[in-house]
Design a protein around this motif. Structure first.
Motif, PDB file in Angstrom:
ATOM      1  N   VAL A  87      -2.394  -2.029  -6.019  1.00 41.76           N
ATOM      2  CA  VAL A  87      -2.075  -0.733  -5.435  1.00 41.76           C
ATOM      3  C   VAL A  87      -2.904  -0.528  -4.168  1.00 41.76           C
ATOM      4  N   ASN A  88      -2.226  -0.374  -3.060  1.00 44.34           N
ATOM      5  CA  ASN A  88      -2.904   0.000  -1.817  1.00 44.34           C
ATOM      6  C   ASN A  88      -2.927   1.518  -1.757  1.00 44.34           C
TER       7      ASN A  88
ATOM      8  N   SER B 217      -5.698  -5.556   1.483  1.00 45.30           N
ATOM      9  CA  SER B 217      -4.439  -5.763   0.772  1.00 45.30           C
ATOM     10  C   SER B 217      -3.741  -7.033   1.231  1.00 45.30           C
ATOM     11  N   GLU B 218      -3.805  -7.301   2.523  1.00 45.02           N
ATOM     12  CA  GLU B 218      -3.198  -8.529   3.044  1.00 45.02           C
ATOM     13  C   GLU B 218      -3.852  -9.761   2.421  1.00 45.02           C
ATOM     14  N   ASN B 219      -5.158  -9.722   2.257  1.00 38.68           N
ATOM     15  CA  ASN B 219      -5.872 -10.848   1.637  1.00 38.68           C
ATOM     16  C   ASN B 219      -5.492 -11.014   0.166  1.00 38.68           C
ATOM     17  N   VAL B 220      -5.343  -9.890  -0.540  1.00 31.50           N
ATOM     18  CA  VAL B 220      -4.962  -9.951  -1.955  1.00 31.50           C
ATOM     19  C   VAL B 220      -3.596 -10.629  -2.099  1.00 31.50           C
ATOM     20  N   ILE B 221      -2.646 -10.245  -1.263  1.00 28.97           N
ATOM     21  CA  ILE B 221      -1.312 -10.842  -1.323  1.00 28.97           C
ATOM     22  C   ILE B 221      -1.370 -12.332  -1.018  1.00 28.97           C
TER      23      ILE B 221
ATOM     24  N   ILE C  84       2.967  -7.558  -8.133  1.00 29.27           N
ATOM     25  CA  ILE C  84       3.708  -6.418  -7.600  1.00 29.27           C
ATOM     26  C   ILE C  84       2.786  -5.683  -6.634  1.00 29.27           C
ATOM     27  N   TYR C  85       3.253  -5.474  -5.398  1.00 28.41           N
ATOM     28  CA  TYR C  85       2.469  -4.751  -4.401  1.00 28.41           C
ATOM     29  C   TYR C  85       3.039  -3.349  -4.234  1.00 28.41           C
TER      30      TYR C  85
END
Length: 333
Positions: free
Chosen positions: A69-70, A79-83, A95-96
Motif C-alpha cells: 500500500v502506497n 514503492s517503485e523499489n518494492v515493485i 498487489i500494488y
C-alpha cells in the motif's frame, strides 16, 4: 502461556543453526494454522515484512498474496523499489495499491501523534479488507510484528503507559474475519536479520534501514501538509544519498529527517526567507529498546546542510538531534 510473551527459555537467535531451527518451527506452525487458505501480507518492503514474506513463501507458496500500500507517506522511490524487488525479481504475488489521497485526506488537520498512528493503522486494515473482498479464500492477515512493537504497545503489568501504539499490533476490527499470522512477533530486530540471512535474502535487503509502518507520517510532525511532506521526502533522500556516498549507510542502524510544523526566519538570495527546519537523527541499536547517537563528521554534516537548504523548497535550517534512547524514542512521534 501468553502467546505475546517471549518465553524465558527462548534462546537468542544469533547463529544460522538457531535461525534454521526457528524457521522450520515457524513453517510447521504456519502450515498448521493456515491449511489451504490464502494469506494477505502487509508488504512494506522493510526488513520485517520482507522476512515474513520469505518465510511464508517457503511455508505456503502461492497461497501468500502480498499487498503493498502506497499511503503517500513513503520515502522517495520506495514503492517503485518494492515493485522492482518483489514483483520483478522475487516473482511474488504482489498487489500494488495507490491509496495516497485516501490516507492524506483522512490525516488532514490531524496533529496528535497517537491519533495519526491509529488513523493510519485503521486505514491499513480498511485497505486490506477492500483488497480481500476482491479475492476468494482469504482468511488470514500476515504482519511483520516484532517483539519491541508489542513491548511498546501494551501497558506493562506495573501500570506503565505504552510508549506509543503500532499499526501492526492489537488485532483486527470486530467486523473482519481475518486471523493474524505473525511468525516473527517474538524476535528482536537483530534476530530478524539473522533469520532473513538464513532464508537466503540478500545482505542489502536484510540490512535495509528500518522504516516505521506510518512512514513519513510520524516524521512530518504535527498536522501533515503536502508541501511539508514533499520537503521532508526530498530532504530525507539527500540524507540517504550522502550517507551512501560517505560510507555511513551500513555503519548507522537508522538515519532519517524529521520536519516539524514550525517556521523560522532565514536568508536566501539576500532576502528574508521563512522556512521549516530539517532535523537529522542517526542512531545505533541492536534491539530497538535502547539507542545511542552516531557521531557524523562535521564536514559531512556541512555538505548535507548545504544540499538540503539549497535543493529543498521550504527548508532554511538543518539541525542534528543528539538525544539517545532513553530519554528520546528513536522516532519523534
Amino acid at each position: 502461556m501468553d502467546s505475546n510473551k517471549r518465553p524465558d527459555s527462548m534462546a537468542r537467535i544469533t547463529t544460522k543453526e538457531l535461525a534454521d531451527a526457528f524457521i522450520e518451527e515457524q513453517i510447521a506452525a504456519v502450515r498448521a494454522q493456515v491449511g489451504d487458505k490464502k494469506v494477505l501480507l502487509a508488504l512494506s518492503g522493510g526488513v520485517d515484512s520482507s522476512v515474513v514474506a520469505a518465510l511464508l513463501i517457503k511455508a505456503i507458496g502461492k497461497q501468500l498474496i502480498c499487498v503493498h500500500v502506497n499511503h503517500g507517506l513513503m520515502r522517495k522511490g520506495e514503492s517503485e523499489n518494492v515493485i522492482e524487488v518483489f514483483r520483478n525479481q522475487l516473482d511474488a504475488n504482489l498487489i500494488y495499491v495507490d491509496a495516497t489521497d485516501r490516507f492524506l485526506n483522512l490525516l488532514a488537520g490531524v496533529s496528535d501523534p497517537e491519533t495519526k498512528r491509529k488513523t493510519i493503522g485503521a486505514e491499513f486494515i480498511n485497505v486490506f479488507a477492500d483488497e480481500a473482498r476482491k479475492l476468494d479464500g482469504v482468511s488470514f492477515l500476515a504482519q511483520g510484528t516484532i517483539y519491541p512493537d508489542i513491548l511498546e504497545s501494551i501497558k506493562q503489568a506495573e501500570g506503565k503507559e505504552a510508549v506509543k501504539s503500532h499499526h501492526n499490533v492489537g488485532g483486527l476490527p470486530e467486523d473482519l474475519d481475518f486471523e493474524l499470522v505473525e511468525p516473527i512477533k517474538l524476535l528482536f530486530k537483530d534476530e530478524v536479520r539473522v533469520v532473513g540471512e538464513a532464508l537466503g535474502l540478500s545482505h542489502e535487503m536484510v540490512y535495509r534501514q528500518p522504516f516505521p509502518g506510518p512512514g513519513l507520517g510520524v516524521r512530518c510532525l504535527g498536522a501533515i501538509t503536502r508541501d511539508r511532506l514533499n520537503a521532508l521526502r526530498e530532504a530525507d533522500a539527500i540524507l540517504r544519498e550522502e550517507f551512501d556516498i560517505n560510507g555511513l549507510a551500513e555503519k548507522v542502524w537508522q538515519y532519517f529527517v524529521v520536519v516539524p510544523d514550525m517556521k523560522s526566519v532565514g536568508v536566501k538570495d539576500d532576502s528574508r526567507y521563512v522556512g521549516w527546519p530539517a532535523i537529522i537523527r542517526a542512531v545505533n541499536t541492536t534491539d530497538a529498546m535502547t539507542a545511542t547517537i552516531e557521531e557524523i563528521p562535521y564536514a559531512i554534516l556541512g555538505k548535507i546542510t548545504a544540499r538540503i537548504t539549497s535543493e529543498v523548497k521550504g527548508i532554511n535550517r538543518v539541525l542534528y538531534d543528539i538525544t539517545p534512547k532513553p530519554t528520546g524514542t528513536i522516532e519523534w512521534e
